[in-house]
Design a protein around this motif. Structure first.
Motif, short mmCIF file in Angstrom:
data_model
loop_
_atom_site.label_atom_id
_atom_site.label_comp_id
_atom_site.label_asym_id
_atom_site.label_seq_id
_atom_site.Cartn_x
_atom_site.Cartn_y
_atom_site.Cartn_z
N ASP A 54 0.82 -1.22 0.00
CA ASP A 54 0.00 0.00 0.00
C ASP A 54 0.85 1.26 0.00
OD1 ASP A 54 -2.89 -0.89 0.32
OD2 ASP A 54 -1.87 -2.10 1.84
N PRO A 55 0.27 2.36 -0.56
CA PRO A 55 0.99 3.64 -0.56
C PRO A 55 1.41 4.10 0.84
CG PRO A 55 -0.91 3.75 -2.02
CD PRO A 55 -1.00 2.43 -1.32
N PRO A 138 -8.46 -0.60 0.23
CA PRO A 138 -8.86 0.46 -0.69
C PRO A 138 -10.35 0.42 -1.02
CG PRO A 138 -7.08 -0.88 -1.63
CD PRO A 138 -7.47 -1.52 -0.36
N THR A 162 -5.59 9.06 -8.91
CA THR A 162 -5.21 7.64 -8.89
C THR A 162 -6.45 6.80 -9.17
OG1 THR A 162 -5.39 7.08 -6.53
CG2 THR A 162 -3.34 8.03 -7.22
N GLY A 165 -7.21 3.09 -8.99
CA GLY A 165 -7.66 2.43 -7.75
C GLY A 165 -9.07 1.88 -7.91
N ALA A 183 -4.79 9.31 -14.03
CA ALA A 183 -3.77 8.34 -13.61
C ALA A 183 -2.54 8.59 -14.47
CB ALA A 183 -4.27 6.91 -13.75
N GLY A 184 -1.46 7.85 -14.16
CA GLY A 184 -0.17 8.19 -14.74
C GLY A 184 0.31 7.32 -15.88
N LYS A 188 -3.49 2.69 -17.70
CA LYS A 188 -4.44 3.00 -16.64
C LYS A 188 -5.60 3.86 -17.16
CE LYS A 188 -1.19 2.63 -12.76
NZ LYS A 188 -0.40 3.35 -11.73
N TYR A 203 -2.30 12.44 -16.22
CA TYR A 203 -1.92 13.75 -15.65
C TYR A 203 -0.46 14.11 -15.95
CZ TYR A 203 0.50 11.16 -11.96
OH TYR A 203 1.36 10.33 -11.29
N ASN A 224 -6.41 11.49 -3.82
CA ASN A 224 -5.43 10.51 -3.35
C ASN A 224 -4.01 11.06 -3.44
OD1 ASN A 224 -6.93 8.18 -2.57
ND2 ASN A 224 -7.39 7.80 -4.72
N VAL A 225 -3.85 12.29 -3.97
CA VAL A 225 -2.49 12.72 -4.30
C VAL A 225 -2.03 14.01 -3.62
CG1 VAL A 225 -2.64 11.53 -6.51
CG2 VAL A 225 -3.09 13.97 -6.43
N VAL A 275 -10.37 11.23 4.98
CA VAL A 275 -10.90 9.87 4.84
C VAL A 275 -9.77 8.88 5.13
CG1 VAL A 275 -11.98 8.23 3.25
CG2 VAL A 275 -12.53 10.65 3.08
N GLN A 323 5.01 3.40 -5.15
CA GLN A 323 5.34 4.81 -4.92
C GLN A 323 5.58 5.54 -6.25
OE1 GLN A 323 5.03 6.29 -1.97
NE2 GLN A 323 4.48 4.31 -1.08
N ALA A 329 -1.95 -1.98 -11.28
CA ALA A 329 -3.24 -2.04 -10.59
C ALA A 329 -2.94 -2.31 -9.12
CB ALA A 329 -4.10 -3.15 -11.20
N1 NAP Z 1 -7.02 6.95 3.45
C1 NAP Z 1 -7.06 5.64 3.52
O1 NAP Z 1 -7.38 5.06 4.56
C2 NAP Z 1 -6.72 4.85 2.30
C3 NAP Z 1 -6.85 3.46 2.33
C4 NAP Z 1 -6.59 2.75 1.18
C5 NAP Z 1 -6.20 3.39 0.02
N2 NAP Z 1 -6.06 4.74 0.04
C6 NAP Z 1 -5.67 5.44 -1.20
O2 NAP Z 1 -6.39 4.91 -2.28
C7 NAP Z 1 -5.60 4.97 -3.46
C8 NAP Z 1 -5.66 3.65 -4.16
O3 NAP Z 1 -4.96 2.70 -3.39
P1 NAP Z 1 -4.14 1.54 -4.03
O4 NAP Z 1 -3.67 0.68 -2.94
O5 NAP Z 1 -4.92 0.94 -5.15
O6 NAP Z 1 -2.85 2.33 -4.57
P2 NAP Z 1 -2.37 2.61 -6.04
O7 NAP Z 1 -3.35 3.50 -6.67
O8 NAP Z 1 -1.98 1.37 -6.74
O9 NAP Z 1 -0.93 3.30 -5.77
C9 NAP Z 1 -0.72 4.57 -5.63
C10 NAP Z 1 -0.65 5.27 -7.00
O10 NAP Z 1 -0.39 6.64 -6.76
C11 NAP Z 1 0.04 7.20 -7.98
N3 NAP Z 1 1.06 8.22 -7.74
C12 NAP Z 1 2.31 8.05 -7.29
N4 NAP Z 1 2.94 9.24 -7.21
C13 NAP Z 1 2.06 10.17 -7.63
C14 NAP Z 1 2.12 11.59 -7.78
N5 NAP Z 1 3.23 12.28 -7.47
N6 NAP Z 1 1.04 12.22 -8.24
C15 NAP Z 1 -0.08 11.55 -8.55
N7 NAP Z 1 -0.21 10.19 -8.41
C16 NAP Z 1 0.87 9.52 -7.96
C17 NAP Z 1 0.61 6.06 -8.82
O11 NAP Z 1 -0.26 5.87 -9.92
P3 NAP Z 1 -0.21 6.78 -11.23
O12 NAP Z 1 0.21 5.88 -12.33
O13 NAP Z 1 -1.61 7.26 -11.39
O14 NAP Z 1 0.77 7.90 -11.01
C18 NAP Z 1 0.51 4.86 -7.89
O15 NAP Z 1 0.22 3.68 -8.62
C19 NAP Z 1 -4.19 5.34 -3.02
O16 NAP Z 1 -3.91 6.64 -3.41
C20 NAP Z 1 -4.21 5.22 -1.51
O17 NAP Z 1 -3.40 6.18 -0.86
C21 NAP Z 1 -6.30 5.48 1.14
#
Ligand code: NAP
Length: 338
Positions: A54-55, A138, A162, A165, A183-184, A188, A203, A224-225, A275, A323, A329
């Motif tokens: 996870d991030p 997520p 993101t 997700g 997404a990047g 995606k 983006y 998410n960013v 959140v 990261q 995915a």
């Molecule tokens: N708050 C909470 O409790 C909680 C819980 C679970 C998940 N989340 C959030 O939900 C989202 C999805 O989770 P996931 O586990 O499936 O992670 P994820 O989306 O696979 O991983 C994070 C993604 O963030 C993007 N990223 C990295 N650096 C970035 C930047 N500088 N600017 C913009 N995007 C960047 C990357 O995708 P790109 O190719 O799009 O750059 C990376 O694949 C995540 O952002 C995570 O933080 C939050």
């Protein structure tokens, strides 16, 4: 006595930027375990099956300052699914599967007090990893955060970062919203379109402000960013817009940048909600979540994609990929077959 290899992933040093596989984290294959005789101290012996990457791992790598920080020289831990191999606890039987939020990143673990583990039953055609992605952290964060804070109305516009997700896009489409998602990578972007995003863009090559100026204003922003894209979302927000602050990955490795458009929160009467899974009313929604989402995931009504790696030795690379965004995915590491 027979000793079995019990490899693990250790937190080795605090990174200054992106985590470095082999330096920030180290794969250690020297540990062994006597599976038949190891003392369970009244608890259970687990075989780790699959771990979530996870991030937020990067936040736990900052050394002191976070209550759950990884400890130098100790294994990482996180969300995972494991199988009970032995049990001295009447609440857990051999062969059962458990879900844990702090499973140790090792092949076998003794858990003297397993009360925090949740016994899981698998839906037939779904892999265990689903319980770490769309049906796990997520997915639950998206579902509960959306229900609790989005206050979504049909015809409104939401912007999701993101977006790969995947869950927020699908919840928003089911609620009748117009979805803008970023997404990047082109792969995606294609995936986000395939799950219903009305406007999907990369983006890194498309100006976010240009897209929001054309397709906004936005009633809901699922963030998410953080960073400059959050500033852009503020710029193109509607009056009484809702901002769901779910992550700030743009600052995790390089430092968070200050907000320029803070004043718009007042000017447009915006509603800002943090959140974080640990603070959400999980008990209020979890029964409904499993009852509605698992059948939809199993039938394909809710779509999902996974980026599956095999072996604990890959953990450092997968952490870095998440990261950097080179994961395709939801990232999981399969440690052992069931
Ligand atoms: N708050 C909470 O409790 C909680 C819980 C679970 C998940 N989340 C959030 O939900 C989202 C999805 O989770 P996931 O586990 O499936 O992670 P994820 O989306 O696979 O991983 C994070 C993604 O963030 C993007 N990223 C990295 N650096 C970035 C930047 N500088 N600017 C913009 N995007 C960047 C990357 O995708 P790109 O190719 O799009 O750059 C990376 O694949 C995540 O952002 C995570 O933080 C939050």
């Amino acid at each position: 006595m027979t000793f079995t290899k019990n490899s693990r992933v250790l937190f080795n040093s605090v990174p200054t930027g992106y985590p470095v596989p082999g330096e920030t984290t180290v794969y250690d294959s020297t540990q062994t375990i006597d599976l038949e005789n190891v003392s369970l101290e009244g608890g259970i012996l687990l075989k780790t099956l699959v771990l979530s990457v996870d991030p937020y791992f990067r936040v736990l790598m900052n050394g002191e300052g976070h209550p759950a920080s990884f400890q130098i020289g100790k294994p990482l831990y996180g969300f995972g699914i494991a199988k009970v191999l032995r049990s001295e606890n009447t609440g857990f039987a051999i062969g059962q599967h458990v879900f844990g939020y702090n499973l140790v990143h090792e092949e076998y673990s003794v858990v003297p007090d397993p009360t925090g583990l949740q016994i899981m039953d698998k839906v037939a055609n779904l892999p265990w990893s689903v319980y770490l992605g769309p049906a796990g952290l997520p997915g639950q964060t998206a579902y509960i955060g959306w229900k609790e804070f989005a206050n979504a109305k049909e015809g409104e516009t939401v912007f999701v970062t993101t977006g790969a997700g995947m869950m927020v896009i699908q919840l928003a489409k089911q609620a009748g919203l117009k979805v803008i998602a970023s997404a990047g990578s082109e792969e995606k972007v294609k995936f986000m379109k395939s799950i219903g995003a009305d406007v999907a863009f990369n983006y890194k090559f498309t100006d976010t402000r240009g897209v929001l100026a054309k397709e906004g204003p936005i009633d809901i922003y699922w963030d998410n960013v953080g960073g400059d894209i959050l500033d852009a979302a503020l710029e193109f927000s509607a009056v009484q817009g809702r901002f769901l602050e779910c992550g700030a990955i743009s600052g995790y490795n390089t430092g968070h940048q200050p907000l320029k458009n803070f004043h718009l929160i007042c000017d447009r009467s915006l509603h800002i909600h943090g959140v974080l899974m640990g603070h959400l009313p999980i008990a209020k929604y979890i029964g409904e979540f499993y009852a509605t989402m698992l059948p939809k995931l199993a039938s394909g009504e809710i779509k999902f994609r996974e980026d599956v790696s095999h072996g604990l030795d890959k953990m450092g690379d997968v952490i870095l990929a998440v990261q950097k965004g080179s994961n395709k995915a939801k990232a999981v590491v399969v440690v052992a077959e069931d």
